[in-house]
Design a protein around this motif. Sequence first.
Motif, PDB file in Angstrom:
ATOM      1  N   UNK A 286       0.793  -1.355   0.083  1.00 16.33           N
ATOM      2  CA  UNK A 286      -0.005   0.004  -0.184  1.00 16.33           C
ATOM      3  C   UNK A 286       0.743   1.092  -0.086  1.00 16.33           C
ATOM      4  N   UNK A 287       0.330   2.599   0.254  1.00 13.95           N
ATOM      5  CA  UNK A 287       1.168   3.765   0.043  1.00 13.95           C
ATOM      6  C   UNK A 287       2.194   3.461   0.937  1.00 13.95           C
ATOM      7  N   UNK A 288       2.158   3.175   2.356  1.00 12.05           N
ATOM      8  CA  UNK A 288       2.971   3.388   3.126  1.00 12.05           C
ATOM      9  C   UNK A 288       3.775   2.222   3.904  1.00 12.05           C
ATOM     10  N   UNK A 289       3.375   0.987   3.620  1.00 14.52           N
ATOM     11  CA  UNK A 289       3.903  -0.168   3.975  1.00 14.52           C
ATOM     12  C   UNK A 289       3.894  -1.331   3.286  1.00 14.52           C
ATOM     13  N   UNK A 290       4.734  -2.431   3.316  1.00 20.40           N
ATOM     14  CA  UNK A 290       4.647  -3.516   2.610  1.00 20.40           C
ATOM     15  C   UNK A 290       4.225  -4.749   3.648  1.00 20.40           C
ATOM     16  N   UNK A 291       3.239  -5.574   3.194  1.00 22.09           N
ATOM     17  CA  UNK A 291       3.096  -6.610   4.268  1.00 22.09           C
ATOM     18  C   UNK A 291       3.653  -7.971   3.462  1.00 22.09           C
ATOM     19  N   UNK A 292       4.411  -8.602   4.171  1.00 20.86           N
ATOM     20  CA  UNK A 292       5.082  -9.773   3.896  1.00 20.86           C
ATOM     21  C   UNK A 292       4.508 -11.165   4.205  1.00 20.86           C
ATOM     22  N   UNK A 293       4.296 -11.981   3.506  1.00 18.13           N
ATOM     23  CA  UNK A 293       3.611 -13.198   3.900  1.00 18.13           C
ATOM     24  C   UNK A 293       4.071 -14.498   3.457  1.00 18.13           C
TER      25      UNK A 293
END
Length: 357
Positions: A286-293
């Motif tokens: 998203x605009x501010x973070x990355x979610x790592x899965x």
Amino acid sequence: MFPDHTYVNLEDPETRAFAGDDPRGFLAEGTASMVIDEFQCVPTLLSYIQTIVDTNSVPGQYVLTGSQNVLMSEKISQSLAGRVALFTLPPLSLEELRTVDMVGEHRELQMRKGFFPRLYNHPMDVGRYYRNYIQTYIERDVRSIKNVADLSVFQDFVRLLAGRVGQVVNLSSLGNDAGVSHNTVKAWIGILEAGYIVHQLRPYHRNFNKQTMKSPKVYFTDSGVLCALLGIDSDEGLRSHHLIGGIFENFVIGELIKAQLNRGLPPRAHFWRDRRGNEVDLLLEDAETRTAIEIKSGRTIASDFFSGLNYYGSLDPYCPTARRFIVYGGREQQIRSNGHVVGWQWLANPTTWAFPK
């Protein structure tokens, strides 16, 4: 949703002939508003619809639905820019099934059953349903998008692609096994993508100096189709299958992409892998973070599950520990010092963990 619209389905031969032979008369036949299903069967209608909406701009006057991605179809040459809102409607999601208490208790059955609405609306044999689906839709309708002539080779190719689920696509290797050129493989993947059978997960390679992969991975839109193509017809057969890891990965990634599409968001999903083999199965941006899965089919949590997340987190300051997750084949939820662990059933409520508030 549109009770005052006239509904027509262009799969009906007489209706399709009427629309093709006399498009103006066809469009004048209904009310001021129409739902036109399978409209890709008569793509020339778009030119006439464009003329009408340019003259009488009423939002939602025409609702056009179809089982092919019109933006990828060579049959659709008419520009839709500025005149259309696009919605991609995938099969049912675990999140939707949760609202009516229809999520399966066992992951193997849920993956084999897949998510096509008819399987939940009518009791029927899952294996028979998918055999018919593959024969009628994939082998007839989808290959007609670009007029694939050799059906038997195309059938073999689709099954070979299923056998490589979750792997980085090697066009030359796949072409050699299927007996076609790498350019044909690329075109045929495009056909399957236009028919919503597969989707390509592209690698994430921005903002890093490390050498990263540039080729995509291919996943099937529905896990039930994937299992049927692999010949899996029982829960035990799936549990012991040598591709269980890739099938479970396909299942998880599909649910998280559905969650984005169902909110009207373009899927901002990638995988990350460098030349040394360090990898994260899924990145949601998203605009501010990355979610790592990281996705693990095992039912028992192991410490080495976090190795890929730890390495990636050391490179990316926009992926803090709070945005690192393990989705695994068990049921527990844990908060650990190097990330969170969620069981597969938490996919039915992704806003509680996968998407930042």
